[in-house]
Design an enzyme around this catalytic site. Structure first.
Site, PDB file in Angstrom:
ATOM      1  N   CYS A 115       0.837  -1.202   0.000  1.00 40.55           N
ATOM      2  CA  CYS A 115       0.000   0.000   0.000  1.00 40.55           C
ATOM      3  C   CYS A 115       0.868   1.247   0.000  1.00 40.55           C
ATOM      4  O   CYS A 115       0.623   2.200  -0.758  1.00 40.55           O
ATOM      5  CB  CYS A 115      -0.925  -0.024   1.215  1.00 40.55           C
ATOM      6  SG  CYS A 115      -2.173   1.282   1.215  1.00 40.55           S
ATOM      7  N   CYS A 116       1.903   1.261   0.852  1.00 39.43           N
ATOM      8  CA  CYS A 116       2.822   2.404   0.906  1.00 39.43           C
ATOM      9  C   CYS A 116       3.524   2.601  -0.437  1.00 39.43           C
ATOM     10  O   CYS A 116       3.732   3.740  -0.873  1.00 39.43           O
ATOM     11  CB  CYS A 116       3.866   2.198   2.004  1.00 39.43           C
ATOM     12  SG  CYS A 116       3.281   2.467   3.690  1.00 39.43           S
ATOM     13  N   CYS A 198      -1.031   8.997   6.726  1.00 39.94           N
ATOM     14  CA  CYS A 198      -2.375   8.619   6.316  1.00 39.94           C
ATOM     15  C   CYS A 198      -3.246   8.421   7.562  1.00 39.94           C
ATOM     16  O   CYS A 198      -2.784   7.907   8.582  1.00 39.94           O
ATOM     17  CB  CYS A 198      -2.347   7.332   5.500  1.00 39.94           C
ATOM     18  SG  CYS A 198      -1.574   7.502   3.880  1.00 39.94           S
ATOM     19  N   CYS A 201      -3.456   5.013   9.343  1.00 36.45           N
ATOM     20  CA  CYS A 201      -2.165   4.473   9.798  1.00 36.45           C
ATOM     21  C   CYS A 201      -1.485   5.342  10.845  1.00 36.45           C
ATOM     22  O   CYS A 201      -0.326   5.110  11.189  1.00 36.45           O
ATOM     23  CB  CYS A 201      -1.226   4.299   8.604  1.00 36.45           C
ATOM     24  SG  CYS A 201      -1.876   3.198   7.322  1.00 36.45           S
ATOM     25  N   CYS A 226       8.148   3.853   5.802  1.00 28.90           N
ATOM     26  CA  CYS A 226       7.334   3.424   4.664  1.00 28.90           C
ATOM     27  C   CYS A 226       8.190   3.097   3.457  1.00 28.90           C
ATOM     28  O   CYS A 226       7.728   2.498   2.499  1.00 28.90           O
ATOM     29  CB  CYS A 226       6.325   4.497   4.300  1.00 28.90           C
ATOM     30  SG  CYS A 226       7.079   6.055   3.781  1.00 28.90           S
TER      31      CYS A 226
END
Length: 233
Positions: A115-116, A198, A201, A226
């Site tokens: 996702c990162c 985000c 997170c 990340c």
């Protein structure tokens, strides 16, 4: 070596003088990445007030806090400068969410890193392409990993030289400067968020917790990054 040359140019300079010197030495080749954190707002203030030849960009992951978007608008109004915006590749993020779900990053470290990569790393690579110098708001005390960095370093992964003008600043120094200069900042910093990423997170930290404890708090890791600032392959 280029870094040796840059260190000589910047010797004895700090703050806005450092940025002025590097912008003059590398016209059109210096970029600054902002996530609208409190450190980044100081650097934006220096660039905006002095109209420095440094391009500002940000990564909109699509999962930012509403407070971050509000600050983004206030920053544009305050300084009247453009902030280039980079988004995730539409097809890649659509496929990831379709196959894994909107909150798959909670399920495994692998999913979180994927996702990162989609939301941050790949857009970053597009943002810095062709630049010579990358300015960041990194500070040494933010994590053990960052404490081992230098204020000028070569990023082998992205083939770019990185400069961290606030590297030796403490969080107390940052807060004091922002308030004395009346620089707009994210109100989440007043609610226990030293680091803001985000929304799904990031959480506030408790007294005594590590600076990065609020990032990916569900993961059992000592070094939470990340991948944006990994400098070696």
């Amino acid at each position: 070596m280029e870094i040796t040359k840059i260190k000589a140019i910047l010797s004895g300079k700090n703050g806005v003088e450092l940025l002025q010197a590097i912008a003059e030495q590398y016209p059109g080749q210096v970029i600054f990445s902002t996530s609208f954190g409190i450190e980044d707002q100081i650097i934006t203030d220096w660039i905006g007030n002095k109209k420095l030849d440094i391009k500002i960009f940000t990564l909109d992951t699509g999962r930012l806090f509403k407070e971050t978007y509000s600050l983004w608008s206030r920053t544009l109004e305050r300084y009247g400068i453009a902030i280039d915006t980079y988004y995730p590749n539409t097809e890649e993020i659509q496929n990831f969410v379709s196959q894994k779900g909107p909150n798959a990053f909670y399920e495994s470290v692998e999913n979180r890193k994927t996702c990162c990569y989609i939301r941050k790393i790949e857009p970053l690579q597009r943002a810095i392409k062709g630049a010579k110098i990358w300015i960041t708001g990194i500070r040494a005390e933010q994590s053990l990993n960052r404490h081992d960095m230098e204020y000028i370093e070569y990023d082998e992964v992205n083939d770019i030289i990185k400069i961290h003008p606030l590297f030796d600043w403490t969080f107390e120094m940052i807060n004091s400067y922002v308030k004395s200069e009346r620089i707009p900042y994210n109100v989440l910093h007043d609610k226990g968020f030293p680091s803001i990423g985000c929304a799904p997170c990031t959480r506030a930290i408790q007294d005594g917790e590590d600076f990065r404890a609020g990032r990916w708090w569900w993961e059992d890791q000592s070094k939470k990054e990340c991948g944006l600032h990994v400098t070696t392959k």
